[in-house]
Design a protein around this motif. Structure first.
Motif, PDB file in Angstrom:
ATOM      1  N   CYS A 160      -1.259   7.342  -6.343  1.00 26.21           N
ATOM      2  CA  CYS A 160       0.080   7.179  -5.771  1.00 26.21           C
ATOM      3  C   CYS A 160       0.848   8.495  -5.886  1.00 26.21           C
ATOM      4  N   VAL A 163      -8.624  -2.926  -5.959  1.00 27.83           N
ATOM      5  CA  VAL A 163      -7.784  -1.737  -5.839  1.00 27.83           C
ATOM      6  C   VAL A 163      -6.834  -1.714  -7.032  1.00 27.83           C
ATOM      7  N   GLN A 213     -11.413   7.560  -6.624  1.00 30.37           N
ATOM      8  CA  GLN A 213      -9.967   7.699  -6.757  1.00 30.37           C
ATOM      9  C   GLN A 213      -9.400   8.221  -5.449  1.00 30.37           C
ATOM     10  N   ASN A 214      -8.154   7.822  -5.164  1.00 30.34           N
ATOM     11  CA  ASN A 214      -7.509   8.268  -3.931  1.00 30.34           C
ATOM     12  C   ASN A 214      -6.117   8.784  -4.245  1.00 30.34           C
ATOM     13  N   SER A 226      -3.621  -0.072  -8.055  1.00 33.12           N
ATOM     14  CA  SER A 226      -2.537   0.748  -7.510  1.00 33.12           C
ATOM     15  C   SER A 226      -1.206   0.103  -7.839  1.00 33.12           C
ATOM     16  N   ALA A 255      -7.469   6.112   3.934  1.00 30.82           N
ATOM     17  CA  ALA A 255      -8.135   5.427   2.822  1.00 30.82           C
ATOM     18  C   ALA A 255      -8.692   4.072   3.263  1.00 30.82           C
ATOM     19  N   TYR A 278      -3.585   8.330  -2.142  1.00 22.30           N
ATOM     20  CA  TYR A 278      -2.873   7.099  -1.790  1.00 22.30           C
ATOM     21  C   TYR A 278      -3.901   6.125  -1.238  1.00 22.30           C
ATOM     22  N   THR A 279      -4.195   5.101  -1.993  1.00 20.10           N
ATOM     23  CA  THR A 279      -5.201   4.151  -1.519  1.00 20.10           C
ATOM     24  C   THR A 279      -4.686   3.372  -0.313  1.00 20.10           C
ATOM     25  N   CYS A 280      -3.357   3.342  -0.139  1.00 18.42           N
ATOM     26  CA  CYS A 280      -2.806   2.565   0.973  1.00 18.42           C
ATOM     27  C   CYS A 280      -2.745   3.353   2.274  1.00 18.42           C
ATOM     28  N   CYS A 296      -5.840   4.361  -7.436  1.00 21.26           N
ATOM     29  CA  CYS A 296      -4.860   5.146  -6.673  1.00 21.26           C
ATOM     30  C   CYS A 296      -4.047   6.055  -7.598  1.00 21.26           C
TER      31      CYS A 296
END
Lengths: 1010, 150, 263
Positions: free
Chosen positions: A458, A513, A486-487, A515, A495, A489-491, A456
């Motif tokens: 973030c 994860v 990759q994200n 993050s 996602a 926001y992984t949350c 993440c």
């Protein structure tokens, strides 16, 4: 009303510790809960406290798990930043109109990262820190806030638009409007708490004028590690460490000039606590407490007070401070007071005002909207026998809203109100709660690890420091990893969908994860993989934000290296993860209540009304216990009438079986599965036990001629004489603290002062000419009971304070009593010749406590009362699940308090009895039978009594340990202690932790990707 | 320079990057470490946290294994004695660490390489201080005997 | 001696003139042979808004006695609205000069159009006289003043002040995110108090850079009440910019956290 009309939901108004407890209890026993809080986050005043008395527990440490639990509970809906506008309908079926102010941030998008607040250019005083720190116009109340959603302060925001530009999650919504909506509930619990007394109303103390005069709550923030000075005690005027600190008690309490005649109940103890903590912060600090009566009336409070005096050297001065003035040069404060009649002046560096508790700011509004009555002091009106009920049926109350009170009593009432709220809508239990359905779990046993890693950014919180693409590429090179991405926001919601898709696409059987912290986000991701058909325990997290990018902001290379290490460690553990099963335990839905006094009867009736079969066991031949002996209650209510009413209700309840003249001979088993043998040989199976065995009045044989002179009586004996009209005399002396606050019984018996006021006032009512003296050490008529003290004094009862070193002396002069007492303040000796000497003797435990404790594996205090699981937050629970305590068995207390606790045990018990099966923790200890040699070293390490040495399964001659998963809480203490390596902790197995250690210390050569 | 001020960057002097393993209990110290993060308190980056449910879960084997694999320092952080989420777990931790300190000394390790601290959920600053100070201690002690140090 | 040097002293003034109006005005002034003192050294910039507080404060630190900014008249800016921003920024600069103890009159902003040659000569003459009356700037020599100017410089670079001043025009003229136009007086009040706070905080950091200082010491040097100093320290600790040293006696001291890092 037809059964179907009842609504299986409860609204709890006020999200402090009280509301939290009610909400959690109800949500765990089959009701939908709407928790409405006026501030943007829950937590209330307790979240502001540094430590709590008398254990000096860190308030946030013990509260945070409850906050998080409430935030996550699928049956609790948090409605924060909201007020109650209209309440229509009736008990069982209310329609509540709620008005929720705009957050101006979309809670479903806000990740709580805080980037917005860092850039917001508008600063303002931080309310959570009582204005001693600064916050921004976009803010959360405190770092651990639940829900962790930022909101915009409409008063302060200038609308510059920066927060929206900073928010990578696009959560800021300036045009969000106030929402008004209706909610159907069956019951309502109001717990809005209290308001601190405004110290400016006592101008003689100079608050708001002199910089170094602070309130107790401001001082509490000062003591806190998250406070303005990071836990240092400093003078606001110049930042120096104060040497001499004065605590002034009763600021806005016991004071008719400011209209608050009642005692605020908690200030003495919190001042003692603050003085102790201040002393612990800096040995050079010398606290003095100026008080009128030191009211340390709760369980083990006096011991705490004694420690403050004797171990910490805190000085206690009995004197009411008339005024505070300031030396303008040094900003020191000059206190004027009288000590033993002599006027004194003393200089202090800092003054702390122990401000009292006043009714919640919205008390009147709530009372108007909900149509219940307030009492003369503006608190919610309740009755002695109905301590958690408002005047409106279906609306219940708990906590400081009904009277000033401490946390344990608040928590007990909160559970008690939950029980009452639940009883109202028992027929609708389970109708509105949801159970989430998940797809069938994929069987991954024996499969090679196929790990998916999601790293993440973030927003910029991680990505701005750690090189996220590099970490992701690195993760791809690690064994077992088949996919990494990759994200931003992984949350985020999208996602979650991606993760599910990738699990399908790449046949992932483990997910990692990288993050933020698992403390807040693990459940979210676990839920996601469950939705993708994976067992929740096949998830692992690497904390590369809170514990990496945020704390190494200026070292991006080292932080990136660390992030890779953390990811490698998580993957190493992940390879060894295995699906865990949440074992279920069957629950026998019957209850055993031991003790047939007011506490036991109240509990039994309430349980029965919630549909539970109850066995009520009473050792005496009749029900009623101590309440039969009270004869008078200070409120004027008739105790005997209440006993009769309860008895009638118990008899009428077909769900209650009464066993009179019976005791429990043997109790075996554990939560959901107890088996008890009664003294008459009957066997009962039940799921929970409630201990309500009561207490007894101490018979002070030999003291003050008790048992030697017929005119020396205990308080209860004297009340009986009064009732029968046998007390005929002109002169009466009451002696307080007989067998309390001394010797082996160092603690206060809580009820004797008020009991004495009742008896003394009765004497005066019958014969205004009678001479009545009360010899005392501290008068502890806390809360609204202060008015009985005042009434007694107004009716001419004379009060003489004696020193515990110089107790009164009683002599028998030819059959006539002579009492000599030295008045503490003046040193003058008084000689009294009363017709009756009444000893306010302490409350003692029942002897059967000692027999029951080992049967149930529950602990006791030194004085022989039962010891609850946690003095603050689990006042009626034992560490052993399924066993509860209430009433005098817990410690001395008043009838209303016993009733609250009785109801509380019902609520706690219903969290078990409302289910047919209990789900045990997935993370529990388990034993490898082939390795265990039954040495038993692990057994005492278990605080939950989940371990037992039994005959070995394979070879009955040998022994082994057996883990009761119903009781295991998964701490792993036993695993750490096992010398044979036979115990393991699921989810934290040795191999898993060792793999993390090895991964952490792996040579870093392999790390470089290029 | 005070311990507060000393920047993280100084820990890496003389080319020695200490390897520090930190065991944090889930309820207090791990939360305290998170709070340090939320408060953006800066500290040296040479430690790696392993989360356990309770500090009492820290098996002596974990400590010995970490030293064997080349850890230069090990910090065990738990709830303050009265705050333990599991009631009394951390009292046991205290006794166990005292014993382990004696044991590692026999293997030629300075007992200061193993440290126990109580860090509550509210003590982000204490976490920062502990990490900073412990990193300094390890820096002074140099690489562990396993890594050719003393 | 002092008087002698005073007599020989000539004010050193730096002028920044925008390319499209005031620079052209100065040219016209020359073409028209209007005379003015020689003290101003003009620097051509494309727009007056190019001049940051940092630049002005730097020039004063380097020893200039005055700074003159010339821009297009409001409404005439070649770049549409640059000079509106200049106006706002000059207000901030003057506030910061005031905070740091430098006479704000050493800085002047004037609108001079391409056709106002005569006006230009008058302005230069007048401003030179004004600066001459103020006497030589002490910024370069007076260490205390230097540190205060440095603090003003740091304050001007904070995100908070840049954000507030940078958005001021939009908030007042076009409206904020709620479509409300802010009252300019109210916004000025917010910016003024933020300026004072950021200046005082920067000064604390400046003063505590080389040695730890107590609240009382800072209060005395800064001539700010100690309770206010403490509140600033609380805010700075919140941002992790200053740290408490643990005291022997009853007076803690604080030291600025110097950000290092491996880069």
């Amino acid at each position: 009303m037809a059964v179907t009309d009842k609504v299986g939901a409860v609204m709890v108004v006020g999200g402090g510790i009280s509301g939290l407890q009610s909400a959690l209890d109800l949500a765990d026993s089959g009701y939908k809960v709407y928790l409405v809080e006026k501030l943007p986050s829950i937590g209330g005043v307790m979240a502001q406290l540094d430590k709590t008395f008398p254990t000096n527990d860190c308030a946030m440490c013990i509260m945070a798990p409850k906050l998080v639990a409430a935030g996550r509970h699928h049956n609790i809906q948090l409605i924060t930043n909201a007020d109650i506008a209209i309440v229509d309908g009736q008990a069982g079926n209310f329609t509540v109109t709620v008005r929720q102010r705009a957050f101006r941030v979309d809670p479903t998008k806000c990740t709580g990262c805080g980037s917005c607040a860092q850039k917001c250019p508008v600063e303002t005083a931080d309310e959570y820190n009582e204005g001693s720190k600064v916050r921004k116009a976009i803010f959360v109340r405190y770092p651990q806030a639940v829900p962790l959603v930022y909101s915009i302060d409409p008063e302060k925001c200038i609308g510059c638009g920066i927060c929206s530009e900073e928010c990578k999650a696009k959560a800021v919504e300036y045009d969000q409007k106030e929402k008004v909506f209706e909610i159907q509930v069956g019951s309502i619990i109001v717990s809005p708490g209290f308001e601190e007394f405004n110290a400016r109303l006592k101008p003689e103390y100079g608050y708001g004028v002199y910089k170094n005069v602070v309130t107790s709550i401001e001082f509490e923030r000062m003591l806190s590690a998250t406070g303005p000075y990071f836990g240092a005690v400093l003078r606001p005027s110049d930042g120096d460490i104060p040497e001499k600190i004065a605590f002034i008690q009763c600021v806005g309490s016991r004071d008719e000039h400011c209209g608050n005649e009642y005692c605020s109940s908690v200030c003495c103890m919190y001042s003692v606590k603050e003085a102790i903590i201040a002393k612990e912060h800096g040995g050079s600090i010398k606290p003095s407490i100026f008080y009128m009566d030191l009211r340390a009336f709760g369980k083990e409070f006096d011991e705490y007070y004694n420690r403050a005096k004797n171990e910490y050297g805190i000085r206690f001065v009995r004197s009411r401070i008339a005024a505070v003035s300031e030396d303008p040069k040094t900003r020191n404060l000059i206190l004027k007071y009288t000590d033993n009649g002599e006027p004194k002046e003393e200089v202090f560096n800092l003054v702390v005002l122990a401000v009292g508790l006043t009714p919640a700011a919205d008390a009147e509004t709530l009372s108007r909207v909900m149509k219940f009555r307030l009492n003369d002091d503006g608190f919610c009106q309740t009755g002695v026998f109905t301590p958690v009920e408002t005047s409106r049926p279906g609306v219940f109350v708990s906590g400081a809203f009904s009277s000033p009170k401490d946390i344990p009593m608040t928590v007990a009432e909160a559970s008690g109100a939950a029980a009452k709220a639940g009883t109202e809508i028992t027929s609708a239990r389970g109708t509105l709660v949801t159970k989430k359905e998940y797809p069938k779990e994929k069987d991954v046993a024996g499969q090679e690890a196929r790990i998916g890693v999601f790293v993440c950014h973030c927003g910029i919180n991680i990505g701005g420091v750690v090189n996220v693409p590099e970490v992701m590429e690195y993760a791809k090179t690690l064994p077992g990893v088949v996919y990494a991405e990759q994200n931003l926001y992984t949350c985020s919601q999208d996602a979650q969908e991606r993760i599910k898709g990738k699990v399908e696409e790449h046949k992932l059987n483990r997910v990692v994860v990288a993050s933020c912290t698992p403390r807040t986000h693990e459940p979210l991701f676990q839920n996601t993989i469950k939705e993708a058909g994976l067992n929740a325990y096949l998830f692992e997290m690497a904390n590369i934000r809170d514990q990496c990018s945020w704390i190494h902001m200026h070292e991006p290379k080292a932080a990136t290296k660390k992030a890779k290490d953390l990811v490698r460690m998580a993957i190493a553990k992940s390879r060894l993860l295995e699906p865990l099963e949440n074992l279920t335990i069957k629950v026998n839905q019957q209850a055993l209540v031991i003790g047939g006094g007011v506490t036991g009867m109240t509990a039994a009736i309430e349980l029965a009304r919630q549909g539970v079969r109850v066995h009520l066991v009473e050792k005496e031949k009749e029900l009623g216990g101590n309440l039969r002996k009270l004869h008078y209650l200070p409120s004027g209510d008739d105790p005997m009438e209440h006993v009769k009413r309860l008895e009638g209700e118990v008899r009428a309840e077909k769900n209650v079986t009464v066993h009179l003249g019976t005791t429990a001979k043997n109790i075996e088993g554990y939560v959901g599965n107890f088996k008890t043998t009664l003294s008459d040989g009957k066997e009962i199976e039940h799921g929970v036990v409630i201990l309500a065995i009561g207490g007894q009045e101490h018979k002070p044989e030999g003291e003050y001629l008790y048992g030697k002179n017929k005119d020396v009586k205990t308080l209860l004996e004297f009340k009986e004489m009064l009732k029968k009209g046998e007390a005929k005399g002109k002169s009466y002396v009451f002696v307080q603290c007989v067998g309390s606050r001394e010797g082996d019984h160092p603690n206060c018996s809580r009820v004797c002062c008020t009991g004495t006021m009742t008896a003394a006032t009765k004497v005066k009512d019958k014969d205004p000419q009678a001479d009545v003296y009360v010899l005392f050490r501290d008068i502890r008529t806390y809360g609204f009971r202060e008015k009985y003290y005042k009434e007694a004094a107004q009716k001419g009862v004379r009060f003489v304070r004696f020193d515990d070193e110089r107790k009164p002396v009683v002599e028998d002069k030819g059959g006539k009593l002579e009492v000599k007492v030295t008045e503490e303040d003046t040193g003058k000796q008084l000689v009294l010749r009363p017709d009756y000497l009444v000893l306010a003797s302490g409350t003692r435990p029942q002897h059967d406590a000692e027999e029951l404790a080992p049967m149930l594996k529950v602990p006791m205090t030194k004085e022989g009362f039962f010891l609850e699981a946690h003095m603050k937050l689990r006042p009626v629970d034992f560490a052993t699940e399924g066993v509860y305590l209430a009433g005098l068995a817990h410690g001395p207390k008043f009838v209303d308090e016993s009733i609250s606790q009785a109801l509380a045990t019902v609520s706690r018990a219903m969290t078990v009895l409302s289910k047919t099966t209990l789900e045990a923790e997935g993370i529990v200890a388990s034993v490898d039978e082939s390795l265990c040699d039954g040495c038993g070293i692990c057994v005492p390490t278990c605080e939950y009594k989940a371990l037992e040495i039994v005959a070995h399964k394979d070879d009955p001659k040998k022994k082994m340990v057996d883990v009761n998963v119903g009781l295991c809480k998964g701490c792993g203490a036993c695993v750490g202690a096992c010398p044979a390596g036979a115990l393991t902790q699921k989810g934290f197995r040795d191999e898993q932790i060792l793999a993390m250690i090895d991964a952490a210390l792996e040579q870093s050569k392999k790390q470089e990707v290029k | 320079m005070s311990s507060d001020v000393k920047g993280a960057h100084e820990a890496g002097e003389h080319g020695f990057e200490p390897k520090i393993i930190v065991f944090c209990c889930n309820w207090c110290s791990y939360a305290g470490a998170d709070l340090a993060g939320v408060s953006r308190l800066q500290m040296p980056p040479y430690f790696r946290v392993i989360r356990v449910m309770c500090s009492a879960r820290v098996d002596p084997e974990f400590v010995l294994r970490a030293f064997k694999k080349g850890a230069d320092g090990i910090l065990v952080a738990g709830c303050h004695p009265a705050d333990c989420h599991y009631i009394g777990g951390n009292y046991r931790t205290r006794r166990r660490i005292a014993l382990l300190k004696m044991l590692i000394q026999q293997f030629g390790y300075d007992p200061d390489r193993l440290r126990l601290e109580w860090i509550s959920a509210g003590e982000g600053e204490k976490f920062q201080k502990t990490i900073t100070e412990f990193t300094e201690t390890i820096n002074e002690l140099g690489p562990s005997p396993m890594r050719g140090g003393g | 001696m002092a008087e002698a040097s005073q007599a020989q002293w000539e004010p050193k003034i730096i002028g920044f003139l925008c390319n499209w109006c005031s620079y052209a005005g100065a040219d016209l002034c020359g073409v028209s042979r209007y005379q003015y003192p020689t003290n101003v050294r003009a620097v051509r910039v494309m727009c007056s808004t190019r001049i940051s507080p940092h630049l002005v404060l730097d020039i004063l630190k380097a020893g200039a006695d005055g700074v003159l900014l010339g821009g297009c008249h409001i409404g005439d800016c070649h770049y549409i609205s640059g000079n509106y921003y200049t106006e706002k920024r000059v207000r901030l600069m003057k506030r910061l000069l005031e905070e740091s103890g430098v006479e704000p009159e050493r800085l002047r902003l004037e609108w001079v159009s391409a056709s106002e040659g005569e006006k230009f000569s008058k302005i230069v003459t007048d401003f030179t006289e004004q600066v001459r009356k103020l006497g030589p700037s002490k910024v370069k020599k007076d260490e205390k003043l230097r540190s205060r100017v440095a603090a003003a410089d740091d304050a001007s670079e904070t995100f908070r002040l840049k954000a507030l001043v940078g958005r001021e025009l939009n908030l007042v003229n076009k409206g904020n995110v709620y479509n409300n136009k802010l009252d300019p007086a109210e916004l000025d009040r917010i910016i003024d108090s933020a300026t004072e706070e950021e200046f005082e905080r920067s000064l604390i950091l400046e003063l505590s850079m080389s040695k730890p200082r107590s609240v009382k010491e800072l209060g005395e040097i800064m001539e700010v009440p100690t309770d206010k100093v403490l509140r600033h320290i609380v805010a700075l600790r919140q941002k992790n910019m200053i740290a408490m040293e643990h005291p022997e006696g009853f007076t803690p001291t604080y030291k600025t956290i110097v950000i290092g890092g491996e880069q």
